[in-house]
Design an enzyme around this catalytic site. Structure first.
Site, short mmCIF file in Angstrom:
data_model
loop_
_atom_site.label_atom_id
_atom_site.label_comp_id
_atom_site.label_asym_id
_atom_site.label_seq_id
_atom_site.Cartn_x
_atom_site.Cartn_y
_atom_site.Cartn_z
N ASP A 7 -16.48 -74.39 -38.59
CA ASP A 7 -15.08 -74.33 -38.24
C ASP A 7 -14.77 -75.65 -37.51
OD1 ASP A 7 -12.48 -73.14 -37.67
OD2 ASP A 7 -13.20 -72.93 -35.61
N ASP A 9 -11.39 -76.51 -35.26
CA ASP A 9 -10.69 -76.45 -33.98
C ASP A 9 -11.38 -75.50 -33.01
OD1 ASP A 9 -8.46 -78.16 -34.79
OD2 ASP A 9 -8.01 -76.52 -36.18
N ASP A 183 -15.73 -70.64 -33.18
CA ASP A 183 -15.35 -70.22 -31.82
C ASP A 183 -14.49 -68.96 -31.81
OD1 ASP A 183 -12.18 -71.48 -30.99
OD2 ASP A 183 -13.06 -71.70 -32.97
#
Length: 222
Positions: A7, A9, A183
């Site tokens: 991922d 961001d 995240d």
């Protein structure tokens, strides 16, 4: 060969490039000040809470730039990279990517942020393969404000990775180990699918899930 998916961001970046690009639109006067910024903040809060209406957000987020001449929009993106994103390309994240590159892994960034914003960021990390939200264009090549095809968002990330692998003549079963660093609970479908999920700089909600399931937690920027 192993497959490693990142991922972007909050994972490889300490911030959110999509939200930051919206803020940059306000800073340079392409978006309508405080009201636009507040709506941008609300969309970001919706994403963090797992309730983002992606179609509505893409129409809003691209409205600040999509009708500008292409050369002008690209020049502003270059400014955004230099002024906003370059400081977020942290050594810790570069080192993590490099370890997987040196191991010979097949690597991709898989992000729910659109391709216009993220293409130069993936390139800055030296990652060839980018799976991002594709932006629809009309017959003249102008952006329409709509998503093209399946968005790489939530469970859509699985479909997009599958299609990407198929385009390379590969499938999930070809890899001994599949890692995914993320995240966010928005990425739970893909985290649950891979053999080695890594909760990276996780939100509290994802940290709780990772702890309960015995997944490794990586605090990349601490």
């Amino acid at each position: 060969m192993n497959l490693t998916l990142f991922d972007l961001d909050g994972t490889l970046l300490p911030g959110d490039s999509d939200h930051a690009f919206g803020g940059f639109m306000v800073d340079i006067g392409w978006a309508d000040g405080a009201a636009w910024a507040a709506r941008n903040d609300q969309f970001y809060a919706d994403y963090q809470a797992g309730r983002l209406d992606l179609d509505e957000y893409i129409e809003f987020a691209t409205s600040a730039w999509r009708q500008r001449p292409a050369a002008e929009a690209l020049a502003v993106r270059e400014r955004f990279m230099a002024e906003v994103m370059a400081p977020q390309l942290r050594a810790e994240a570069r080192a993590l990517v490099r370890r997987h590159q040196e191991a010979g892994d097949l690597i991709a960034v898989v992000t729910a942020t659109n391709e216009f914003v993220t293409a130069p960021i993936a390139a800055a990390f030296g990652i060839e393969h980018l799976i991002a939200v594709r932006l629809q264009r009309d017959t003249d090549g102008a952006y329409t404000g709509h998503v093209e095809g399946v968005p790489s968002f939530q469970a859509g990330k699985i479909a997009r990775v599958h299609d990407w692998l198929a385009g390379l003549g590969r499938q999930w079963q070809d890899f001994e180990r599949i890692s995914f660093y993320s995240d966010s609970v928005n990425d739970l479908p893909l985290l649950e699918l891979v053999s080695h999920p890594v909760a990276t700089n996780p939100t509290p909600a994802l940290a709780d899930i990772a702890s309960a399931r015995g997944w490794p937690i990586l605090e990349l920027f601490k």
